[in-house]
Write a protein that holds these residues in place. Structure first.
Motif, PDB file in Angstrom:
ATOM      1  N   VAL A  92      -1.982  16.982   6.590  1.00 11.26           N
ATOM      2  CA  VAL A  92      -1.527  15.593   6.475  1.00 11.26           C
ATOM      3  C   VAL A  92      -0.395  15.585   5.453  1.00 11.26           C
ATOM      4  O   VAL A  92      -0.518  16.131   4.361  1.00 11.26           O
ATOM      5  N   HIS A  93       0.719  15.004   5.828  1.00 14.84           N
ATOM      6  CA  HIS A  93       1.881  14.996   4.942  1.00 14.84           C
ATOM      7  C   HIS A  93       2.230  13.588   4.477  1.00 14.84           C
ATOM      8  O   HIS A  93       3.223  13.375   3.792  1.00 14.84           O
ATOM      9  N   ALA A  94       1.411  12.617   4.846  1.00 15.47           N
ATOM     10  CA  ALA A  94       1.648  11.225   4.433  1.00 15.47           C
ATOM     11  C   ALA A  94       1.449  11.087   2.927  1.00 15.47           C
ATOM     12  O   ALA A  94       0.649  11.797   2.323  1.00 15.47           O
ATOM     13  N   LYS A  95       2.202  10.168   2.351  1.00 13.45           N
ATOM     14  CA  LYS A  95       2.106   9.879   0.922  1.00 13.45           C
ATOM     15  C   LYS A  95       2.066   8.373   0.761  1.00 13.45           C
ATOM     16  O   LYS A  95       3.092   7.694   0.895  1.00 13.45           O
ATOM     17  N   SER A  96       0.885   7.847   0.484  1.00 11.55           N
ATOM     18  CA  SER A  96       0.765   6.396   0.350  1.00 11.55           C
ATOM     19  C   SER A  96      -0.386   6.036  -0.573  1.00 11.55           C
ATOM     20  O   SER A  96      -1.314   6.823  -0.770  1.00 11.55           O
ATOM     21  N   VAL A  97      -0.294   4.839  -1.110  1.00 15.63           N
ATOM     22  CA  VAL A  97      -1.352   4.260  -1.944  1.00 15.63           C
ATOM     23  C   VAL A  97      -1.514   2.823  -1.499  1.00 15.63           C
ATOM     24  O   VAL A  97      -0.523   2.110  -1.276  1.00 15.63           O
ATOM     25  N   LEU A  98      -2.761   2.384  -1.397  1.00 16.67           N
ATOM     26  CA  LEU A  98      -3.067   1.001  -1.036  1.00 16.67           C
ATOM     27  C   LEU A  98      -4.180   0.507  -1.941  1.00 16.67           C
ATOM     28  O   LEU A  98      -5.175   1.205  -2.131  1.00 16.67           O
ATOM     29  N   THR A  99      -3.996  -0.686  -2.500  1.00 18.16           N
ATOM     30  CA  THR A  99      -5.047  -1.268  -3.329  1.00 18.16           C
ATOM     31  C   THR A  99      -5.285  -2.724  -2.952  1.00 18.16           C
ATOM     32  O   THR A  99      -4.347  -3.502  -2.746  1.00 18.16           O
ATOM     33  N   ASP A 100      -6.557  -3.052  -2.828  1.00 18.28           N
ATOM     34  CA  ASP A 100      -7.028  -4.437  -2.747  1.00 18.28           C
ATOM     35  C   ASP A 100      -6.355  -5.308  -1.694  1.00 18.28           C
ATOM     36  O   ASP A 100      -6.167  -6.513  -1.921  1.00 18.28           O
ATOM     37  N   ASP A 101      -5.980  -4.757  -0.564  1.00 15.99           N
ATOM     38  CA  ASP A 101      -5.339  -5.527   0.520  1.00 15.99           C
ATOM     39  C   ASP A 101      -4.048  -6.217   0.093  1.00 15.99           C
ATOM     40  O   ASP A 101      -3.562  -7.105   0.790  1.00 15.99           O
ATOM     41  N   ARG A 102      -3.486  -5.826  -1.045  1.00 19.26           N
ATOM     42  CA  ARG A 102      -2.321  -6.535  -1.573  1.00 19.26           C
ATOM     43  C   ARG A 102      -1.140  -5.644  -1.914  1.00 19.26           C
ATOM     44  O   ARG A 102       0.003  -6.043  -1.742  1.00 19.26           O
ATOM     45  N   SER A 160       2.563  -8.071   5.052  1.00 21.67           N
ATOM     46  CA  SER A 160       1.831  -7.511   6.188  1.00 21.67           C
ATOM     47  C   SER A 160       1.771  -5.987   6.185  1.00 21.67           C
ATOM     48  O   SER A 160       0.955  -5.400   6.884  1.00 21.67           O
ATOM     49  N   VAL A 161       2.610  -5.338   5.396  1.00 19.32           N
ATOM     50  CA  VAL A 161       2.565  -3.878   5.320  1.00 19.32           C
ATOM     51  C   VAL A 161       1.197  -3.417   4.823  1.00 19.32           C
ATOM     52  O   VAL A 161       0.648  -2.420   5.315  1.00 19.32           O
ATOM     53  N   ALA A 162       0.632  -4.134   3.875  1.00 19.04           N
ATOM     54  CA  ALA A 162      -0.695  -3.777   3.362  1.00 19.04           C
ATOM     55  C   ALA A 162      -1.736  -3.826   4.475  1.00 19.04           C
ATOM     56  O   ALA A 162      -2.603  -2.947   4.568  1.00 19.04           O
ATOM     57  N   ASP A 163      -1.666  -4.825   5.333  1.00 15.99           N
ATOM     58  CA  ASP A 163      -2.609  -4.929   6.450  1.00 15.99           C
ATOM     59  C   ASP A 163      -2.443  -3.757   7.409  1.00 15.99           C
ATOM     60  O   ASP A 163      -3.431  -3.169   7.868  1.00 15.99           O
ATOM     61  N   ASP A 207      -4.359   1.684   9.239  1.00 13.08           N
ATOM     62  CA  ASP A 207      -4.116   3.115   9.376  1.00 13.08           C
ATOM     63  C   ASP A 207      -5.177   3.911   8.610  1.00 13.08           C
ATOM     64  O   ASP A 207      -5.712   4.893   9.130  1.00 13.08           O
ATOM     65  N   TYR A 208      -5.465   3.507   7.379  1.00 12.57           N
ATOM     66  CA  TYR A 208      -6.504   4.192   6.611  1.00 12.57           C
ATOM     67  C   TYR A 208      -7.851   4.115   7.330  1.00 12.57           C
ATOM     68  O   TYR A 208      -8.559   5.117   7.447  1.00 12.57           O
ATOM     69  N   LEU A 209      -8.217   2.938   7.803  1.00 10.91           N
ATOM     70  CA  LEU A 209      -9.517   2.767   8.448  1.00 10.91           C
ATOM     71  C   LEU A 209      -9.628   3.577   9.741  1.00 10.91           C
ATOM     72  O   LEU A 209     -10.726   3.977  10.130  1.00 10.91           O
TER      73      LEU A 209
END
Length: 160
Positions: free
Chosen positions: A78-88, A116-119, A124-126
């Protein structure tokens, strides 16, 4: 990244091909997990660089001990680089979670908040978590020599 993790209330999801973090980042991730934040990190299931992969795995035990959930992407690298927090809040870009990427290289990322990017990233994470294997302590079993090699590699981790 540390500020996002420090201010997370519900969850922090991270995807990174390399998890070679300094003490400050490790502290923020472990503190978040200890205060009840669902911290999940996805790393590759198949390496592109064996020493870097070994060093990534050497960072798992202290994080897992604090309650961070580590996953390996079983279909491969996996070469993706992302962080997501709290739907925001989301960050997507070229920044790996390693010393060189964070402090030395000229990496780029885009920070998104309340859009909407967070959504889309959460969806994608789910859909990615079921393709991953959650790492447990038996998966990290190493002998004395393995632990020694991992400790030695950590001394030089800023070079990777």
């Amino acid at each position: 990244y540390q500020n996002l993790i420090k201010n997370a209330k519900d969850y922090v999801y991270i995807t990174t091909p390399y998890l070679i973090i300094d003490d400050e980042m490790q502290r923020e991730l472990t503190l978040a997990a200890r205060r009840g934040v669902d911290v999940r990190i996805i790393t590759p299931g198949i390496p592109d660089k064996k020493l870097t992969y070994r060093l990534t795995k050497a960072n798992f035990p202290p994080l897992m001990k604090a309650g961070v959930k580590i996953y390996t992407y079983t279909p491969g690298f996996v070469h993706a680089k992302s962080v997501l927090t709290d739907d925001r809040f989301a960050v997507v870009g070229t920044i790996n979670l390693d010393y060189r990427s964070l402090y030395l290289n000229f990496e780029n990322a885009v920070y998104f908040s309340d859009c909407s990017v967070a959504d889309a990233l959460k969806a994608d994470y789910l859909s990615t978590f079921p393709l991953c294997k959650r790492i447990d302590y038996p998966d990290l079993k190493r002998g004395r020599l393995g632990r020694f090699v991992d400790s030695l590699l950590r001394v030089f981790e800023t070079l990777f």
